[in-house]
Write a protein that holds these residues in place. Structure first.
Motif, mmCIF file in Angstrom:
data_model
loop_
_atom_site.group_PDB
_atom_site.id
_atom_site.type_symbol
_atom_site.label_atom_id
_atom_site.label_comp_id
_atom_site.label_asym_id
_atom_site.label_seq_id
_atom_site.Cartn_x
_atom_site.Cartn_y
_atom_site.Cartn_z
ATOM 1 N N UNK A 342 0.807 -1.240 -0.071
ATOM 2 C CA UNK A 342 0.047 0.065 0.116
ATOM 3 C C UNK A 342 0.839 1.265 -0.160
ATOM 4 N N UNK A 343 2.049 1.082 1.076
ATOM 5 C CA UNK A 343 3.036 2.406 0.861
ATOM 6 C C UNK A 343 3.590 2.705 -0.605
ATOM 7 N N UNK A 344 3.934 1.467 -1.259
ATOM 8 C CA UNK A 344 4.634 1.769 -2.687
ATOM 9 C C UNK A 344 3.781 1.881 -3.641
ATOM 10 N N UNK A 345 2.546 1.180 -3.721
ATOM 11 C CA UNK A 345 1.756 1.560 -5.031
ATOM 12 C C UNK A 345 0.507 2.128 -4.609
ATOM 13 N N UNK A 346 0.265 2.506 -3.688
ATOM 14 C CA UNK A 346 -1.011 3.218 -2.988
ATOM 15 C C UNK A 346 -1.917 2.466 -2.811
ATOM 16 N N UNK A 347 -3.225 2.814 -2.046
ATOM 17 C CA UNK A 347 -4.239 1.950 -1.644
ATOM 18 C C UNK A 347 -5.053 1.807 -2.721
ATOM 19 N N UNK A 348 -5.094 2.572 -3.900
ATOM 20 C CA UNK A 348 -6.015 2.285 -4.739
ATOM 21 C C UNK A 348 -5.763 0.885 -5.815
ATOM 22 N N UNK B 50 -9.629 2.672 -0.483
ATOM 23 C CA UNK B 50 -9.589 3.070 -2.092
ATOM 24 C C UNK B 50 -10.383 4.182 -2.390
ATOM 25 N N UNK B 316 -0.882 9.611 -4.090
ATOM 26 C CA UNK B 316 -1.186 8.433 -4.813
ATOM 27 C C UNK B 316 -2.560 8.370 -5.491
#
Lengths: 524, 419
Positions: A342-348, B50, B316
Motif C-alpha cells: 500500500x505504501x509503495x503502490x498506493x491504496x487504490x 480505495x 497516490x
C-alpha cells in the motif's frame, strides 16, 4: 414512416450523387437521441460513400455541428462538410461534438452492418450478418431479402436467412410464415424463442400452430443442453481459479504443515509483479504489450519465491512445531506485506488489462467460452503439472517428501533439512506467485487481493486432505462445480453459505479430508 | 536483492507512519489567531481506503484554499485527520475523540452507510456537526448531519426514468443487481416500488445480490442473458467497490455490449474507473450529480486545483475528480459560509446559518442547502463511460432538484414528505 424514409434515401443518389440531403443530417445538430437514431437508420440504405464517412465519424466521436446547424466531419486535421465532403475554407468557430449515446450507437451498428452486407470479403459479410441477427429494423427487410438473393457464401446465407425469417414472421403469406418458422426452429437463441412464444400462443391456424410447437420444442431442448454445459464450464473455471489459489498452500500448509496466513499475500505479490511488468512493457516494448503476461510468469515466480525464502529464513523457521505462534506470526507478516504494498503502490487498485488474445469469447453450440477463462483453465493444469513433476520426479521433491515424513531420519542420512525447508517454502510461495498472475487477469489487483482468497485456499486444502496433491485438485474442481450448480437456484450469497455448510458436514464425517494419508506418516 | 530492499523500505515506511503525531496539519497564519479545528473522518486503510483517501485529500485541499484566502472569521482552519481504518465501531470511537478531545467545530467524513449509522449516536449525544458527502439510501434525517451527497430521488430514480425513456433505449425489463448490504437493499426496494408504480410487472424485474468482494459473475451474467430474452433489458447496478471490475470484465468477455444491455451504476465514478481497464465498460452508464467532463469555469478551476494538488503533494490518488469529491468541496465551503453568516462556530448557530445557504458548485449550478431537510438541491447527470475513463454526459435535469430523504415509494413515509 421508416420504409418511406428508406425509400427516399434509396432514391436520393439518383438526383444528387455527390451530396446528402442536409435535411437528413439535421437531427445530428440537435439534442434528441431518438431522432438521431432514426436519421442513422434512414441513411443506412443510401449507397453514397459520403454516408460511410459520416458513419465512421459518428462511431469515432469525430462528428461535430456548428452553430448554423451544419454538420461537419473532423479527420484529425481539418473539418469537412458532412453532406458534401468538401473541406471548410477556415477552421469553424465553435464546433460542438455530436453526442452518441447507446440508442444511436445501436442504430449505427446495425446500419453499418447493413452496408457491410455488400462487402467483397465473405468474412466481413458474415460479421455484418451476425450483427443483424441481434437487431434488425423492420425497414431493412427489402434490403436484407435482396442481399440474401445475391449471397453466395452458405454461412452468410444461413445467418441472413435467420434474420429475414424473424422479420418474415409478420408476413401475410402463410407459406412464407411456415418457412420462416421452420427456419427459426433450427436456432439456439433465446431471443428467437422469446419472439416465437407469444406468436405461437396467438396462432389459430392448426398447421402453423404445430409448426410453432415443434420449433419451440427444438429450441428448448438445445437451450437446456447449452445451459447444462455453461454450468459445467463455469464450475470448471471457478475450480481452476481455486486450484491456482490453493496449489501454493498445498505445499506450504499441506506438505510442510505451516499454517501460512501470508499465503494470500504471495498471490498478491504475483499480481503486482504482473502490473509492474505490464507498465514496463508499456513504456519499453509497446509492440509486444500483448505478451506481457508470459514475461510476468517467471518474474512473479521469482519475486514470490524470493520473499517466501526471506520470510522462512527470518521468521518461520524459528517457529516450526509451534502452530499457534506460526499462525500469529504469518498473519502479522501478511499485514506487513499488505501495508508495504500500500505504501509503495498506493491504496487504490491498479489496472491490469487483459491482452487482446485473452479478451472476448467464442461460442460453440450456444455455450459462450471466454478466452481468459479458457487460458486460466489451461494454465492451472500446467502449474499443476509443474508441481507434480517437481515433487515426484526431482531429487528436491524427494528430499521435501522425505523431510516432511521423517525429519530426524532424513537428517541422519545427510539431507540438508534446513535448506530443504527453505526451498520448499520458496517453491510454495513461487507457485502462489504464478497463481497471482492468473488472478490478475480475472479480478482486481489491490493490496487486499490476497485476503479474498485465503479462506478459499485453506478450504480447498483442508477439504482435499492435508498433504495430498490429488485431494487439492479434486476439492478445487468439486467445489467449483458444486458452487456453480447451486448458484442459479440459491443465489450467490446463499450458494456460498450452502457450500460452507456442506464442507462442515463433510469434515465432521471425514476429519482428514477427501484423501486421507494412510500409514505411519499420518501420525507425524 | 531488490526484495530485501523493498522489504526494508516498506518496514521503514511503516515505522515512519507510526511516528506521525496524530496526523496534525499545521498551517502558518498570523500570530495570535487561534485556529479553528475541523475533523476529517475518512478511512485511510482497509477496504474503503480505495475511495476515502481521495476525500481526505480533497478536504485538505479545500482547507488550504480557504486558508490562502484568509481563513474563516479571520482565523486559520486546521484539519485534524484521524483514520478509522474501515472499521465501523472505530468510526464511533474516533468521532468521540474528535468532538471531546480535539473539540473540532465540524467533522467531514464517512462513506459507507454503516459507518454513518455508527457515528450518528455520538454526534447526536455530543451535539456535533457531520458533513456526509456520499450518495446514500435516504431514510434518515438527523439535525446533526448535513447530507451533501444525493438522496435516491436525486440519483437512482432519474437514472431509471432515463432508461425507460426513448432516449435511454425504452427498457422494459430491469435487473436490480447489488452487493448485499443496507444501501443496495433499500435502493432496490425503492426502485421496485417505483417500477411497479410505472406499470412494470413483477415478472420483468429480477433482483440479485452478491457478497462483498464477489468476483465470479459467470452465473449471474448467464442469468441476465436468460432473463433478457425478448425485451429490451437494462441492469441497475448498486454493486459497491471493486466487485465492479470482474463484473464488467465478464460482461465484456461474454459479448454483452452496452448497446444490448446497458448497465447503469450508482457507485462507479471517475476515481473508481482510474484503477481499472475501461475498454469493456465503454457505453455503460453512471448517474451522478457531477462529472469531471462538465464544462464551466468553476469546474475547470476545481479540476486544475486537484491535478496540481495531487502533483505538488505527490499523492497516490488518481488525478481525476468525481462526485463525492465535489460534495466534500461543497460541504466545506458551505460550512465556511454558514460560520461567517452566524459569526460563530457554535453548532446551533452554524446549523441555523446552513439553512438556505447557496454555493456556486463545479457541477455548473448554484446548489442550495434546503431550509428544512439538511440535504442539497442538486442537478442530476447521466454519463456514458468513455474509453479514457471519463464520462460523456448524455442527459441532465434542467436544474437542481430537491432531495426526498424519505422516499415516497417506501410504505410508511407518506407523512414525511414535507421534509
Amino acid at each position: 414512416m421508416l420504409k418511406f424514409l428508406l425509400g427516399l434515401a434509396l432514391c436520393l443518389p439518383l438526383f444528387a450523387r455527390a451530396a446528402l440531403d442536409p435535411a437528413a443530417l439535421m437531427p445530428f445538430a440537435g439534442e434528441d437521441s431518438a431522432a438521431k437514431a432514426e436519421a442513422v437508420t434512414a441513411l443506412a440504405g443510401n449507397p453514397d460513400p459520403q454516408v460511410d464517412a459520416l458513419f465512421r465519424a459518428l462511431s469515432g466521436d469525430s462528428l461535430f455541428f456548428l452553430p448554423d446547424g451544419r454538420v461537419v466531419v473532423f479527420d484529425g486535421e481539418r473539418y469537412a462538410d458532412a453532406a458534401t465532403g468538401t473541406s471548410l475554407a477556415s477552421e469553424p468557430e465553435s464546433p460542438e461534438s455530436v453526442i452518441v449515446n447507446n440508442v444511436v450507437r445501436g442504430a449505427l451498428e446495425s446500419a453499418v452492418a447493413l452496408r457491410g452486407l455488400a462487402a467483397a470479403d465473405p468474412a466481413a459479410r458474415l460479421a455484418a450478418a451476425g450483427v443483424l441477427k441481434e437487431r434488425a429494423d423492420p425497414g431493412f427487410l427489402p434490403a436484407l431479402e435482396a442481399a440474401l438473393d445475391r449471397e453466395t457464401d452458405p454461412r452468410v446465407k444461413d445467418a441472413l436467412s435467420r434474420t429475414t425469417a424473424l422479420l418474415q414472421l409478420a408476413s401475410p403469406d402463410k407459406a412464407v410464415r411456415l418457412a420462416a418458422i421452420e427456419r427459426l426452429g433450427a436456432s439456439r437463441d433465446r431471443n428467437v424463442r422469446a419472439a416465437l412464444a407469444p406468436l405461437a400462443e396467438a396462432e389459430t391456424d392448426p398447421a402453423l400452430k404445430a409448426a410453432f410447437k415443434s420449433a419451440l420444442d427444438a429450441i428448448d431442448f438445445r437451450l437446456s443442453v447449452a445451459n447444462f454445459f455453461t454450468n459445467v464450464f463455469s464450475g470448471l473455471s471457478l475450480g481452476s481459479i481455486l486450484l491456482l489459489a490453493a496449489l501454493g498452500l498445498a505445499i506450504t500448509f499441506g506438505l510442510m504443515g505451516i499454517i501460512n496466513m501470508a499465503h494470500g499475500e504471495m498471490l498478491m505479490l504475483g499480481a503486482y509483479t504482473t502490473y509492474v511488468v505490464q507498465g514496463f512493457f508499456r513504456t519499453h516494448f509497446p509492440d509486444a504489450l500483448d505478451w506481457y503476461p508470459l514475461a510476468a510468469l517467471p518474474l512473479a515466480f521469482l519475486v514470490a519465491a524470493g520473499v517466501g525464502a526471506v520470510l522462512e529464513r527470518t521468521v518461520i523457521r524459528h517457529l516450526y512445531g509451534r502452530p499457534l505462534e506460526t499462525l500469529l506470526a504469518t498473519w502479522g507478516l501478511s499485514l506487513i506485506l499488505i501495508q508495504a504494498v500500500r505504501s509503495i503502490f498506493g491504496p487504490q487498485n491498479v489496472e491490469v488489462a487483459n491482452p487482446s488474445w485473452m479478451s472476448g469469447a467464442f461460442e460453440i453450440y450456444g455455450v459462450v467460452l471466454p478466452y481468459n477463462r479458457l487460458v486460466i483453465i489451461g494454465f492451472a493444469f500446467f502449474v499443476l503439472a509443474i508441481v507434480w513433476f517437481v515433487l515426484n520426479r526431482t531429487r528436491m521433491g524427494l528430499y521435501v517428501r522425505g523431510v516432511m515424513q521423517n525429519r530426524p531420519m532424513a537428517d541422519a542420512i545427510g539431507v540438508p533439512t534446513a535448506r530443504v525447508d527453505m526451498m520448499a517454502f520458496a517453491l510454495g510461495s513461487g507457485i502462489a506467485g504464478l497463481g497471482g498472475v492468473a488472478l490478475s487477469q480475472i479480478g482486481n489487483v489491490g493490496p487486499e487481493l490476497g485476503q479474498a482468497y485465503i479462506i478459499d485456499s485453506f478450504m480447498v486444502v483442508v477439504l482435499g486432505g492435508v498433504g495430498q496433491l490429488a485431494g487439492t485438485v479434486v476439492a478445487a474442481l468439486g467445489l467449483g462445480e458444486i458452487n456453480k450448480f447451486l448458484e442459479p437456484y440459491a443465489g450467490a450469497v446463499l450458494g456460498k453459505i450452502a457450500v460452507l455448510v456442506l464442507i462442515i458436514l463433510f469434515i465432521q464425517k471425514r476429519p482428514s479430508g477427501l484423501f486421507a494419508l494412510k500409514g505411519r506418516s499420518a501420525d507425524a | 536483492m531488490t526484495n530485501r530492499r523493498q522489504f526494508i523500505q516498506s518496514v521503514g515506511a511503516l515505522a515512519g507512519m507510526a511516528a506521525l503525531p496524530g496526523g496534525m496539519v499545521k498551517t502558518a497564519f498570523a500570530a495570535g489567531k487561534e485556529p479553528i479545528k475541523i475533523g476529517i473522518l475518512h478511512s485511510l486503510s482497509g477496504t474503503m481506503a480505495i475511495s476515502e483517501t481521495a476525500l481526505k485529500n480533497t478536504a485538505l485541499m479545500a482547507i488550504d484554499s480557504i486558508n490562502a484566502k484568509g481563513g474563516v472569521l479571520g482565523r486559520p482552519v486546521e484539519a485534524v485527520v484521524v483514520d478509522p481504518a474501515s472499521n465501523w465501531p472505530l468510526f464511533a470511537e474516533k468521532a468521540r475523540q474528535l468532538l471531546t478531545q480535539d473539540k473540532v467545530a465540524a467533522v467531514f467524513g464517512c462513506w459507507t452507510s454503516v459507518s454513518r449509522k455508527s457515528v450518528l449516536p455520538v454526534f447526536e449525544e455530543l451535539n456535533g456537526l457531520l458533513y456526509y458527502p456520499v450518495q446514500y439510501e435516504g431514510e434518515e434525517l438527523s439535525q446533526n448531519v448535513f447530507y451533501t451527497g444525493a438522496a435516491p430521488n436525486q440519483q437512482a430514480i432519474p437514472a431509471t426514468e432515463y432508461l425507460m425513456s426513448k432516449e435511454g433505449g425504452s427498457a422494459k425489463k430491469f435487473v436490480l443487481l447489488g452487493t448485499d448490504y443496507v444501501y443496495p437493499r433499500t435502493t432496490n426496494k425503492i426502485l421496485r416500488a417505483f417500477l411497479k408504480s410505472k406499470g412494470v410487472p413483477e415478472a420483468s424485474i429480477m433482483e440479485e445480490y452478491t457478497p462483498f468482494g464477489h468476483s465470479d459473475y459467470q452465473t449471474i451474467i448467464a442469468k441476465i442473458k436468460k432473463f433478457s430474452a425478448g425485451a429490451k433489458t437494462c441492469v441497475i447496478s448498486t454493486i459497491n467497490g471493486d466487485s465492479n471490475v470482474p463484473f464488467y470484465k465478464e460482461l465484456g468477455n461474454q459479448g454483452i455490449k452496452a448497446t444490448d444491455i446497458p448497465v447503469v451504476a450508482f457507485s462507479v465514478a471517475e476515481q473508481e474507473l482510474a484503477g481499472i481497464d475501461t475498454k469493456p465498460l465503454v457505453g455503460h452508464l453512471a448517474a451522478w450529480n457531477y462529472f469531471e467532463t462538465i464544462k464551466n469555469p468553476e469546474n475547470t478551476a476545481f479540476v486544475k486545483m486537484w491535478k496540481d494538488y495531487v502533483k505538488a503533494k505527490k499523492l497516490k490518488d488518481a488525478p481525476v475528480t468525481d462526485d463525492p469529491m465535489e460534495a466534500t468541496w461543497i460541504g466545506i465551503h458551505m460550512w465556511k459560509q454558514a460560520v461567517e453568516k452566524a459569526g460563530s462556530i457554535e453548532v446551533d448557530k452554524v446549523r441555523k446559518g446552513m439553512a438556505g445557504q447557496t454555493f456556486k458548485a463545479p457541477c455548473g449550478f448554484t446548489v442550495k442547502m434546503d431550509e428544512t431537510n439538511h440535504h442539497l438541491h442538486k442537478p442530476v447527470f447521466i454519463g456514458e463511460v468513455r474509453a479514457d475513463g471519463q464520462f460523456n454526459v448524455v442527459w441532465k435535469t434542467k436544474g437542481p432538484i430537491r432531495a426526498q430523504p424519505w422516499s415516497p415509494f417506501i410504505p410508511g413515509n407518506e407523512g414525511k414528505q414535507k421534509l
